[in-house]
Design an enzyme around this catalytic site. Sequence first.
Site, short mmCIF file in Angstrom:
data_model
loop_
_atom_site.label_atom_id
_atom_site.label_comp_id
_atom_site.label_asym_id
_atom_site.label_seq_id
_atom_site.Cartn_x
_atom_site.Cartn_y
_atom_site.Cartn_z
N HIS A 31 57.29 -21.34 37.24
CA HIS A 31 56.93 -22.35 38.23
C HIS A 31 57.52 -22.07 39.60
O HIS A 31 57.55 -22.95 40.47
CB HIS A 31 57.36 -23.74 37.74
CG HIS A 31 56.43 -24.83 38.16
ND1 HIS A 31 56.65 -25.63 39.26
CD2 HIS A 31 55.25 -25.25 37.67
CE1 HIS A 31 55.67 -26.50 39.40
NE2 HIS A 31 54.80 -26.28 38.45
N ASP A 44 60.14 -34.45 38.65
CA ASP A 44 58.89 -35.19 38.45
C ASP A 44 57.99 -34.51 37.42
O ASP A 44 57.18 -35.16 36.78
CB ASP A 44 58.13 -35.31 39.78
CG ASP A 44 58.80 -36.29 40.73
OD1 ASP A 44 59.34 -37.30 40.25
OD2 ASP A 44 58.79 -36.04 41.94
N GLU A 50 61.06 -43.76 44.43
CA GLU A 50 60.47 -42.68 45.22
C GLU A 50 59.50 -43.29 46.22
O GLU A 50 59.14 -44.47 46.14
CB GLU A 50 59.73 -41.66 44.34
CG GLU A 50 60.65 -40.72 43.58
CD GLU A 50 59.92 -39.52 43.01
OE1 GLU A 50 58.74 -39.30 43.37
OE2 GLU A 50 60.54 -38.80 42.20
#
Length: 521
Positions: free
Chosen positions: A98, A159, A270
Amino acid sequence: MLFLRSFIILFLSCLTIKLNLCFPSIIPSSSLKALPVDGHFKFEQLDHAARDFGNRYSFLPLAVLHPKSVSDIAITVKHIWQMGPSSQLTVAARGHGHSLQGQAQAHRGVVINMESLQGPKMQLHTGNSPYVDVSGGELWINILRETLKHGFSPKSWTDYLHLTVGGTLSNAGISGQAFRHGPQISNVHQLEVVTGTGEVVNCSEKQNSDLFYSVLGGLGQFGIITRARISLEKAPQMVKWIRVLYTDFATFARDQEKLISGESTFDYIEGFVIINRTGLLNNWRSSFNPQDPVQASQFKSDGKTLFCLELAKYFNPNPEEMAAVNQEIKDSLSQLNHIPSTLFLSEAPYLDFLDRVHVSEIKLRSKGLWEVPHPWLNLLIPRSKIHMFAQQVFGNILTDTSNGPILIYPVNKSKWDNRTSVVIPEEEVFYLVAFLSSAVPSSTGNDGLDHILVQNKRILDYCEIAGLGVKQYLPHYSTQGEWQSHFGPHWEVFAQRKSTYDPLALLAPGQRIFQKPIAYS
């Protein structure tokens, strides 16, 4: 005769150097094949190891190691270290791939597939200070599922959960729980690390502490994380999931900062920016119910930039607790200054809430929109400069549309450990602002890669010229001078740690911080 002999020696020396330059993989690959590992090396069809989520850089390795044990990793690294500067080989640990800028790639080097790593199974320990021991190649989603079986859960998250432990701990690991628990690197008790000399070291706050804090947030520069002890807490079953909208940034920021100070009612806080999106409320109705559906249906954004505050409160579904939680939420929301009709409420199982981004991934994959370039830009901005930043960036630089989510939320510096390698702003409160753009391949418009990269550069240039004291999160620079500027007064310590734990600069070459010295003979 003497001249002729000298000429032949010189010619052969030059030929040897040329051969080494043209065919540097002949000797390294044969020596790797001879290593006594439990797993295996692959030397062909290695394209997957030259790709990552960023989809912008591609560096083909010489080999990929699929380790079965920590010993496999240590043997490989030690072997390459003992080859010394005469070898071009470097080593990159690759988790779930990632990375954004080729950080987990190793050009003509060895990529270690950390997800292949086998070892002791996940071990959960309950008691006054519960924790779980996990492999560095384990995905956070698997840790969540396993710990939930025993009624526990890690405290701090990213997240997106389909990332490896070693990957996020090498950066920081930030999400909406960071205001309370700090990043993931603030919730680790112990690490097992393979250093750049192939040594396997256990480290913690009290044992080999310098290595422990070097590796946490160390961008893979000091060692490969092969095992970690993660702090746990009692897990809830359900989540009250809330979103409210603002048209004024100052009000939005003031409410966010109010919520993260003291003992907040909420467990997750958030925010995100919505640029020029009409019909926004209708799009949310599948998962959120507005408090006042009549007023909500009449609300129009008129193309204005909106700011969304996203909140979550964890709870267990028993009548007494639910009544108390509902009252707490009501009291807290009454102190905020959001647009009243845009209060959206939903409930979700705890696991579904934490794994919410994976739902979007599945949708994007089905449309062929996941494996596209992702020129993300992540910034840490001091609280005192966030209004200047917002006015310029959201008011002037980003005006048409956004090519992906824009996250923005404050965290408390007191929850971060300044002994780790992560560089953060000096102020007590600072904001994460993340531009999570996706580029449409071959597009030359606003959704194309070139346009987004120019936009990112404009943002960075503004931050530099205005002297905002911004630091990049998941940083990427092309020169050591830029890295020195990034680390500032911490550079000397960072460089010294590198020379101690990875003296030949074998590890994580894709970060482009240090370069392995090469000597041809």
